[in-house]
Scaffold this motif. Structure first.
Motif, PDB file in Angstrom:
ATOM      1  N   PHE A 131       0.834  -1.198   0.000  1.00  0.00           N
ATOM      2  CA  PHE A 131       0.000   0.000   0.000  1.00  0.00           C
ATOM      3  C   PHE A 131       0.873   1.254   0.000  1.00  0.00           C
ATOM      4  CE2 PHE A 131      -2.925   3.044   2.066  1.00  0.00           C
ATOM      5  CZ  PHE A 131      -4.053   2.861   1.292  1.00  0.00           C
ATOM      6  N   ILE A 132       1.943   1.226   0.796  1.00  0.00           N
ATOM      7  CA  ILE A 132       2.884   2.343   0.845  1.00  0.00           C
ATOM      8  C   ILE A 132       3.513   2.572  -0.523  1.00  0.00           C
ATOM      9  CG2 ILE A 132       5.132   3.061   1.766  1.00  0.00           C
ATOM     10  CD1 ILE A 132       4.291   1.711   4.417  1.00  0.00           C
ATOM     11  N   ALA A 137       4.491   6.594  -1.078  1.00  0.00           N
ATOM     12  CA  ALA A 137       4.587   7.320   0.187  1.00  0.00           C
ATOM     13  C   ALA A 137       6.013   7.645   0.606  1.00  0.00           C
ATOM     14  CB  ALA A 137       3.893   6.521   1.297  1.00  0.00           C
ATOM     15  N   ARG A 138       6.988   6.925   0.083  1.00  0.00           N
ATOM     16  CA  ARG A 138       8.384   7.180   0.450  1.00  0.00           C
ATOM     17  C   ARG A 138       9.085   8.116  -0.545  1.00  0.00           C
ATOM     18  NH1 ARG A 138       9.203   4.068   4.749  1.00  0.00           N
ATOM     19  NH2 ARG A 138       8.198   2.013   4.894  1.00  0.00           N
ATOM     20  N   HIS A 139       8.321   8.683  -1.468  1.00  0.00           N
ATOM     21  CA  HIS A 139       8.888   9.594  -2.454  1.00  0.00           C
ATOM     22  C   HIS A 139       8.263  10.974  -2.307  1.00  0.00           C
ATOM     23  CE1 HIS A 139      10.831   6.306  -4.667  1.00  0.00           C
ATOM     24  NE2 HIS A 139       9.742   5.608  -4.396  1.00  0.00           N
ATOM     25  N   ILE A 170       4.628   9.388 -10.177  1.00  0.00           N
ATOM     26  CA  ILE A 170       5.219   8.444  -9.227  1.00  0.00           C
ATOM     27  C   ILE A 170       4.239   7.317  -8.918  1.00  0.00           C
ATOM     28  CG2 ILE A 170       6.116   8.178  -6.877  1.00  0.00           C
ATOM     29  CD1 ILE A 170       6.920  11.162  -7.022  1.00  0.00           C
ATOM     30  N   SER A 171       2.983   7.678  -8.733  1.00  0.00           N
ATOM     31  CA  SER A 171       1.956   6.673  -8.456  1.00  0.00           C
ATOM     32  C   SER A 171       0.625   7.152  -9.019  1.00  0.00           C
ATOM     33  CB  SER A 171       1.827   6.406  -6.954  1.00  0.00           C
ATOM     34  OG  SER A 171       1.339   7.558  -6.279  1.00  0.00           O
ATOM     35  N   PHE A 172      -0.242   6.169  -9.305  1.00  0.00           N
ATOM     36  CA  PHE A 172      -1.524   6.475  -9.944  1.00  0.00           C
ATOM     37  C   PHE A 172      -2.505   5.393  -9.508  1.00  0.00           C
ATOM     38  CE2 PHE A 172      -4.660   7.542 -12.935  1.00  0.00           C
ATOM     39  CZ  PHE A 172      -4.264   8.603 -13.760  1.00  0.00           C
ATOM     40  N   ALA A 173      -3.527   5.760  -8.758  1.00  0.00           N
ATOM     41  CA  ALA A 173      -4.480   4.761  -8.260  1.00  0.00           C
ATOM     42  C   ALA A 173      -5.900   5.284  -8.379  1.00  0.00           C
ATOM     43  CB  ALA A 173      -4.169   4.420  -6.806  1.00  0.00           C
ATOM     44  N   ILE A 211      -5.173  18.456  -2.673  1.00  0.00           N
ATOM     45  CA  ILE A 211      -3.825  18.574  -3.232  1.00  0.00           C
ATOM     46  C   ILE A 211      -2.894  18.980  -2.102  1.00  0.00           C
ATOM     47  CG2 ILE A 211      -4.219  20.971  -3.965  1.00  0.00           C
ATOM     48  CD1 ILE A 211      -2.267  20.363  -6.317  1.00  0.00           C
ATOM     49  N   ARG A 212      -1.739  18.331  -2.045  1.00  0.00           N
ATOM     50  CA  ARG A 212      -0.760  18.602  -0.994  1.00  0.00           C
ATOM     51  C   ARG A 212       0.603  18.109  -1.415  1.00  0.00           C
ATOM     52  NH1 ARG A 212      -3.075  15.459   3.940  1.00  0.00           N
ATOM     53  NH2 ARG A 212      -5.037  16.060   2.944  1.00  0.00           N
ATOM     54  N   GLU A 213       1.633  18.669  -0.810  1.00  0.00           N
ATOM     55  CA  GLU A 213       2.991  18.176  -1.025  1.00  0.00           C
ATOM     56  C   GLU A 213       3.290  17.165   0.066  1.00  0.00           C
ATOM     57  OE1 GLU A 213       6.008  21.064  -1.668  1.00  0.00           O
ATOM     58  OE2 GLU A 213       4.795  22.247  -3.059  1.00  0.00           O
ATOM     59  N   SER A 214       3.851  16.047  -0.330  1.00  0.00           N
ATOM     60  CA  SER A 214       4.126  15.000   0.668  1.00  0.00           C
ATOM     61  C   SER A 214       5.369  14.228   0.265  1.00  0.00           C
ATOM     62  CB  SER A 214       2.929  14.061   0.794  1.00  0.00           C
ATOM     63  OG  SER A 214       2.678  13.404  -0.430  1.00  0.00           O
TER      64      SER A 214
END
Length: 214
Positions: A131-132, A137-139, A170-173, A211-214
Motif C-alpha cells: 500500500f505504501i 509514500a516514500r517519495h 510516481i503513483s496512480f491509483a 492537493i498537498r505536497e508529501s
C-alpha cells in the motif's frame, strides 16, 4: 503482482505439541504474530496467532493461584488453540485476491502452498508495505486526488496532460467514486509545480478533492 512476489518465504513453523508459552516466546523472539502449524510429516494442519495464544490464557478472575496457572498453561498445547482447517493460497494468486480473502474472512495471514508443501506466508503487514508503494509514500512529490467522470480514455488524458507539462507520475491509483458515474483518482507527481499541475488537471476532472505536497 502475485502472492509469490510478496510473501515471506520459508516461514517459521511449529508443531501441534508445542506448548502455548513456548509458542508465545517464539513469537516474541522472532517479532511475528502468527505461526503455521505442521505435523511430523510436514503437512499443514493449522495456524495459530498471537490473539489465539492470549485467549488461551486463563482469565484474571480465576481462583487459581499463580503457580497453578503457570502449570496449567505449560500443559496446554498449540493443537488445542490453533485454527483449522486453514484457508490457504497459491503463489500465482493475484495479490489483490489474497487481500480480498483476508478481508472477507477477517483473517490477517494466509499460508502459501505449492501442492501440499508450505512455501510461504502472506500477511497484512505485506499488504501494508505494498500500500505504501502503491501511493509512493516514500517519495517526495505533489499528491493530488480528483473526482473523474467515468468515461473511456479519461485516465489516459490526465496522465498525458501531466507528462506533456514535464510531470513525472510516481503513483496512480483509482477507487470507487461517489456513484457509478465517477471515480476517485489519486496521483503523485514530481517535476511539475503545484500551480501548473492544477491548471493542467482542473479542466479534465469533475472536481479537485485534495492537493498537498508529501
Amino acid at each position: 503482482m502475485n502472492v509469490g512476489q510478496r510473501m515471506t518465504r520459508n516461514p517459521i513453523t511449529i508443531t501441534p505439541d508445542m506448548s502455548v508459552p513456548d509458542a508465545q516466546a517464539l513469537m516474541r523472539k522472532e517479532k511475528i504474530r502468527r505461526l503455521p502449524v505442521l505435523d511430523k510429516n510436514g503437512k499443514l494442519v493449522g495456524i495459530v496467532t498471537a490473539r489465539d495464544l492470549i485467549h488461551a490464557s486463563p482469565s484474571p478472575a480465576t481462583s487459581l493461584d499463580m503457580y497453578e496457572l503457570h502449570y496449567l498453561l505449560s500443559k496446554l498445547k498449540v493443537e488445542k488453540v490453533m485454527s483449522h482447517p486453514v484457508i490457504t493460497v497459491t503463489e500465482d494468486l493475484p495479490i489483490e485476491e489474497a487481500a480480498r480473502i483476508m478481508a472477507d474472512n477477517n483473517i490477517s495471514g494466509l499460508p502459501v502452498m505449492r501442492g501440499e508443501v508450505l512455501v510461504g506466508i502472506i500477511t497484512e503487514s505485506d499488504l501494508f508495505k505494498l500500500f505504501i508503494e502503491l501511493f509512493g509514500a516514500r517519495h517526495q512529490g505533489i499528491r493530488l486526488t480528483v473526482l473523474l467522470p467515468e468515461k473511456r480514455g479519461e485516465l489516459a488524458e490526465v496522465s498525458s496532460a501531466i507528462a506533456k507539462n514535464g510531470g513525472n507520475i510516481i503513483s496512480f491509483a483509482t477507487f470507487e467514486g461517489e456513484d457509478p458515474t465517477n471515480s476517485y483518482c489519486t496521483i503523485k507527481v514530481n517535476g511539475i509545480d503545484r500551480e501548473t499541475l492544477l491548471d493542467v488537471i482542473t479542466p479534465l476532472v469533475t472536481r479537485i478533492v485534495d492537493i498537498r505536497e508529501s
